[in-house]
Scaffold this active site. Structure first.
Site, PDB file in Angstrom:
ATOM      1  N   ASP A 121       0.771  -1.066   0.177  1.00 14.61           N
ATOM      2  CA  ASP A 121      -0.095   0.046  -0.049  1.00 14.61           C
ATOM      3  C   ASP A 121       0.919   1.149   0.069  1.00 14.61           C
ATOM      4  OD1 ASP A 121      -2.290   1.863   0.735  1.00 14.61           O
ATOM      5  OD2 ASP A 121      -3.350   0.033   0.706  1.00 14.61           O
ATOM      6  N   HIS A 163      -3.722   6.062   3.300  1.00 14.41           N
ATOM      7  CA  HIS A 163      -4.431   4.893   3.095  1.00 14.41           C
ATOM      8  C   HIS A 163      -3.717   3.583   3.662  1.00 14.41           C
ATOM      9  CE1 HIS A 163      -5.812   1.806  -0.092  1.00 14.41           C
ATOM     10  NE2 HIS A 163      -6.732   2.661  -0.105  1.00 14.41           N
ATOM     11  N   SER A 187     -11.214  -0.572  -0.606  1.00 17.79           N
ATOM     12  CA  SER A 187     -10.056  -0.554   0.148  1.00 17.79           C
ATOM     13  C   SER A 187     -10.093  -1.148   1.691  1.00 17.79           C
ATOM     14  CB  SER A 187      -9.439   0.699  -0.164  1.00 17.79           C
ATOM     15  OG  SER A 187      -8.930   0.928  -1.332  1.00 17.79           O
TER      16      SER A 187
END
Length: 785
Positions: free
Chosen positions: A147, A225, A556
Site C-alpha cells: 500500500d 491509505h 479498500s
C-alpha cells in the site's frame, strides 16, 4: 557475430515494423517494462546483487547493436513473485526481447489505483468467545500490506502490547531506516516490517517526483491509505478513538495480535506502478508473511499482465492468503478487478451505523443526508439561509474557480456528482464565499447518498433523488432557504444492514465468468481507522487539520477486514491452504440482513445478487468450523489457466515453471467451470444443452468420526439442477469426495432477466456448507418484463 546481429535486426524490423516506427517517432524514448524470463534462462541465485548483475548481462547479450542505444537500465530483479526483471527500455528493445525464446513476456509498466470502532462487534468478534480468543488474536501471523506505507509516529494502533512476544521465527523481514523513518523508534513487536519501493514510480514521473509531491522516500505513509488499512486489519486496541466526535469507542483491528509488515509501493496522488508492486510482492514472499492485503487494482488486463495476479500466484503457492479489493467502479456489471481464482476478492457493504446530517428546506421538508463535518450541530444557527444550485451560479459540479462569488456568498450550494472529488466540491464552495454545501450522489447509486466526507465547511451528502427534490424546491421558490442539522453518530436497525455499497464493483468476471466474483463482502462504508499525520482528513492541501483517526469508504476498507479474519483463521488452522481459508469464508457467509431479508443493493433498493455480494457477508466465527472445504493448489490453477486457452508462455509467466506449464499440452482437457471453486457460475450460450461442473470437497468438521452430508438444492429460475451423488459419506480414511452438478435449461423456457440465482447446501445436521449458483442466459432466451 556482427552479421548475425544485423540479421536479427532485419528480422526484428520485419516482425515489428509498426512498433519500431512508433519508437522512432518518439525518438526512442525509454519506458519501464517488466520482462518475464523463461525459468531455464534465469539466474539460479536469488541474491539481489547477483540477480541485478546477471540481468544486466542478459540485456547486453540479447540486444543487438542496432537497438542497444540508449542503454537499458535494470530497476528491479524478481526472484520470489516472478522470474525476471523490470527495466527502462525503448519500444524497439522491448519488442526485440519479446521475440526471444528466452523471454516469456514483456509487459509495459502500468498504474494501479488505490481503491473501526464498531466493526469487530458487527462481525461478531468477541474477546470472550468465538474465533478471536480461540486464535489468541493471531499472534503467530504476519500480515503484509502492499500500500502507501505506514505512519507509526504517535499512533497507538501500531504500539506493541507489553505481553506481545517477538514475531514468529518464520518471518525474516525487518524495517528500513531512513532520515524520515527511524526504524529503531517506530518498529516493535507489532510493526515488524517496513520497506519501500519507488524506482518504477520515479522512472514514470521523473527523478524529483517524490520530492515535488512532498512525499517521503521511506516507508512513511504521507497519504493515509496504508495506515488506515493496516490498522483496520491488525491495529492494537485504542480506547477513546474517534474522528472528532464521530464513531467514538475502542478502535481495534480484526486480528489485534497479528503483526504488521508494510510494503510501500503506492505514492500519494500517483497510484502504484506494476514494477514497484511486483517488487513488494517479491519482498513480502521472501520475508515470510502469512497474509497479504492488497487494496488496489487495475482495469481489464489478462492475468499474466496483471502484477497483482502474478505476485499473488506465487504468494498463494507459498501458502500466503491474498485478500484484495474488488474495486470501486460499481454499480455496473463486469467491473470487479482482482478476479484471479487464487485471490480472495472482497466487495464493500455497510454496518448498522450512520453519520447523519439532515437537510431541512424552507417548506419544512426534511431530507436525510450524511456528513462527518466537525463543527457544531447547527452551524447556521436557528435560521435557515439562502440556497442555490451550482448549475445556476457557474458550475453544476462546483469546480474550483468557476463559481460566481457574488451569487454564492453566504449561501448553501447544491453540487452535482462527477468531475471532481467530494471534498474538492466543498473547498470550491468555501473559496467562493459559500456558507455550506449539499452534495448529490450519482443517479445510478440509488439509495446510497454521497458518502460522508471530512468537509472543510458545513456540508452533507444526499441521494440523487433527494438532490432533485432540493433543486425542484429551488426552481419553484422565489427565495429558497435551507439549513443542515448534524446529528452525529447514529446506530440502529433502520436502514437495514448490511447493504451493498453502490460503488462496490460487481461481476460477472471479465476474465472467466464461470468463476463467481467477488467472493465475499465485508464492511467498507465509513470505516474509522488510524490516519497519517502528514495529510489532512479531507486530503486537501489547503486543509491544515491533522487527526489520528479518519473515516473513509471503499473496497479498500473491506479488503483488510477480511485479511484480518484470514489471519485469525490461519492462526487456528495453520495446516489449511489459502484456498481452504477462502472456502471456509465463502461457504459460511450469510446472505440476510438484520431484518431477515436478503442483503439489499443500495443502487437498486432491491435484493442484491451473488454478482454483487459474492457468497455473502463474512461470518468469522462460523468460518472457524465450516464442515467441508473446496481446496485447490497450483496444479488446479494451472488447469484453470490452460482451460482459459492461455499459451504455455503465458501460463509460465504466472507459474515460473516451464516444465509444469508444458503439461498444458498433455494434461486432460477441462472446462473453466470445473475449477474447484466454492461457488457455481454457469454461462448458457445459444443452443447449449446441459452443463456439468465437477467439485471435490474435504471433510474438516468431523474428521475423527466421519460424517454424512446431504445436498439441498434451490434451483435458479429456468434451470433444473441435479447433484450426483446427492449424499456424501466421509470416514476417518475417506476425507474427500467428488460430486458432479448438472445444470439443464428447461425446454422451451424463458426467463425475465439475463441472470438467475440459486444455491446448493450440503448439511450433516450441524454444518451448512452453502455455495451460490449464478446462471447467465443468452439474450435470445431473456424476455422483456
Amino acid at each position: 557475430m556482427a552479421r548475425l546481429a544485423w540479421v536479427g535486426c532485419l528480422l526484428l524490423a520485419a516482425a515489428t515494423a509498426v512498433t519500431v516506427a512508433v519508437a522512432e517517432s518518439a525518438a526512442e524514448a525509454l519506458s519501464t517494462y517488466i520482462v518475464h524470463v523463461a525459468p531455464a534462462h534465469a539466474p539460479r541465485s536469488s541474491r539481489p546483487r547477483v540477480l541485478s548483475s546477471a540481468y544486466n548481462s542478459f540485456l547486453r547479450d540479447h540486444l543487438p547493436a542496432c537497438v542497444a542505444r540508449p542503454a537499458p537500465r535494470v530497476l528491479y530483479s524478481y526472484a520470489h513473485a516472478a522470474t525476471g526483471f523490470a527495466a527502462r527500455l525503448t519500444a524497439s528493445q522491448a519488442a526485440h526481447l519479446a521475440s526471444q525464446g528466452s523471454v516469456l513476456a514483456v509487459v509495459p509498466d502500468m498504474t494501479h489505483e488505490l481503491h473501526t470502532t464498531l466493526m469487530p462487534s458487527f462481525l461478531g468478534l468477541s474477546e470472550s468467545s468465538g474465533l478471536l480468543p480461540a486464535s489468541g488474536g493471531a499472534m503467530d501471523v504476519v500480515i503484509g500490506f502492499i500500500d502507501s506505507g505506514v505512519y507509526p509516529k504517535d499512533r497507538a494502533s501500531f504500539a506493541a502490547d507489553p505481553s506481545l512476544p517477538p514475531p514468529p521465527r518464520t518471518f525474516r523481514g525487518g524495517c528500513v531506516s531512513t532520515p524520515e523513518f527511524n526504524a529503531s523508534a517506530y518498529c516493535n513487536n507489532k510493526l515488524v516490517g517496513a520497506k519501500f519501493f519507488y524506482l518504477g514510480y520515479q522512472a514514470a514521473h521523473g527523478g524529483s517526483a517524490i520530492e515535488e509531491a512532498m512525499e517521503s522516500r521511506s516507508p512513511l505513509d504521507t497519504d493515509g491509505h496504508g495506515t488506515h488499512v493496516s490498522s483496520t486489519a491488525a491495529g492494537s486496541a485504542v480506547a477513546g478513538a474517534a474522528f472528532f466526535d464521530y464513531a467514538k469507542g475502542k478502535a481495534v483491528g480484526m486480528a489485534p495480535g497479528a503483526r504488521i509488515a508494510a510494503y510501500k509501493a503506492c505514492w500519494a496522488g500517483a497510484g502504484c506502478t506494476s514494477s514497484d508492486l511486483l517488487m513488494a510482492f517479491d519482498e513480502a514472499i521472501k520475508d515470510g508473511v502469512n497474509v497479504i492485503s492488497v487494496s488496489l487494482g487495475i482495469g481489464k488486463v489478462p492475468l499474466y499482465s496483471d502484477s497483482v495476479a502474478v505476485g499473488a500466484f506465487s504468494a498463494v503457492r507459498n501458502g500466503i492468503v491474498v485478500s484484495a479489493s474488488a474495486g470501486n467502479s460499481g454499480p455496473d456489471e463486469f467491473t470487479a478487478v482482482n478476479v484471479a481464482p487464487w485471490i480472495l476478492t472482497v466487495g464493500a457493504s455497510t454496518v448498522s451505523r450512520q453519520f447523519l446530517a439532515n437537510v431541512v428546506l424552507g417548506n419544512g421538508e426534511n431530507l436525510t443526508g450524511t456528513s462527518i463535518y466537525e463543527g457544531t450541530t447547527t452551524p447556521f444557527g436557528a435560521n435557515k439561509i439562502p440556497i442555490v444550485y451550482g448549475g445556476d451560479v457557474g458550475s453544476s459540479v462546483c469546480e474550483a474557480g468557476k463559481l460566481n462569488s457574488s451569487t454564492v456568498a453566504c449561501k448553501i450550494v447544491v453540487c452535482d456528482a462527477g468531475v471532481n472529488g467530494r471534498a474538492d466540491k466543498g473547498e470550491a464552495v468555501k473559496l467562493a464565499g459559500g456558507a455550506g454545501a449539499i452534495l448529490a450522489s450519482r443517479n445510478d447509486f440509488g439509495e446510497q447518498p454521497s458518502v460522508a466526507t471530512a468537509h472543510v465547511l458545513p456540508a452533507a451528502g444526499v441521494t440523487f433523488a433527494a438532490a432533485e427534490r432540493i433543486k425542484k424546491y429551488i426552481r419553484e421558490t422565489a427565495s429558497p432557504v435551507a439549513t443542515i442539522v448534524f446529528l452525529g453518530t447514529v446506530i440502529g436497525q433502520v436502514p437495514s444492514a448490511p447493504r451493498m455499497a453502490s460503488f462496490s464493483s460487481r461481476g460477472p468476471s471479465y476474465i472467466a465468468p464461470e468463476i463467481l466474483k467477488p467472493d465475499v463482502t465485508a464492511p467498507g462504508v465509513e470505516t474509522l481507522a488510524a490516519w497519517t499525520g502528514d495529510n489532512s482528513p479531507s486530503q486537501l492541501d489547503s486543509d491544515t487539520r491533522r487527526v489520528k483517526f479518519n473515516i473513509i469508504s471503499g473496497t479498500s476498507m473491506s479488503c483488510p477486514h477480511v485479511a484480518g479474519v484470514a489471519a485469525l483463521l490461519r492462526q487456528i488452522h495453520p495446516d489449511w491452504s489459502p484456498a481452504a481459508i477462502k472456502s471456509a469464508l465463502m461457504t459460511t457467509a450469510y446472505n440476510v440482513d438484520n431484518t431477515g431479508s436478503i442483503i439489499k443493493d443500495m443502487s437498486t433498493g432491491e435484493a442484491s445478487t451473488p454478482f454483487v455480494r459474492g457468497a455473502g457477508h463474512v461470518d468469522p466465527n462460523r468460518a472457524t468450523d465450516p464442515g467441508l472445504v473446496y481446496d485447490a493448489g497450483a496444479n488446479d490453477y494451472i488447469s484453470f489457466l490452460c482451460a482459459l486457452g492461455y499459451t504455455t508462455q503465458q501460463v509460465a509467466v504466472l507459474t515460473r515453471d516451464g516444465s509444469v506449464t508444458a503439461s498444458c499440452w498433455t494434461r486432460p482437457s477441462s472446462a473453466v467451470g470445473d475449477h474447484n471453486y466454492p461457488a457455481f457460475s454457469v454461462v448458457f450460450r445459444s443452443g447449449d444443452g446441459a452443463v456439468t461442473q465437477r467439485r471435490v470437497v474435504r471433510n474438516v468438521g468431523n474428521s475423527s468420526t466421519g460424517a454424512t452430508y446431504t445436498a439441498s438444492i434451490t434451483s435458479p429460475a429456468g434451470v433444473r439442477v441435479k447433484v450426483q451423488p446427492s449424499t456424501l459419506q466421509f470416514s476417518t480414511l475417506q476425507k474427500t469426495r467428488e460430486y458432479v452438478t448438472t445444470f439443464t435449461p428447461q425446454q422451451g423456457g424463458s426467463v425475465t432477466g439475463k441472470h438467475t440465482f440459486g444455491s446448493i447446501v450440503w448439511s450433516d445436521g450441524k454444518h451448512k456448507v452453502t455455495s451460490p449458483i449464478a446462471i447467465t442466459w443468452p439474450v435470445t432466451q431473456v424476455v422483456a418484463m
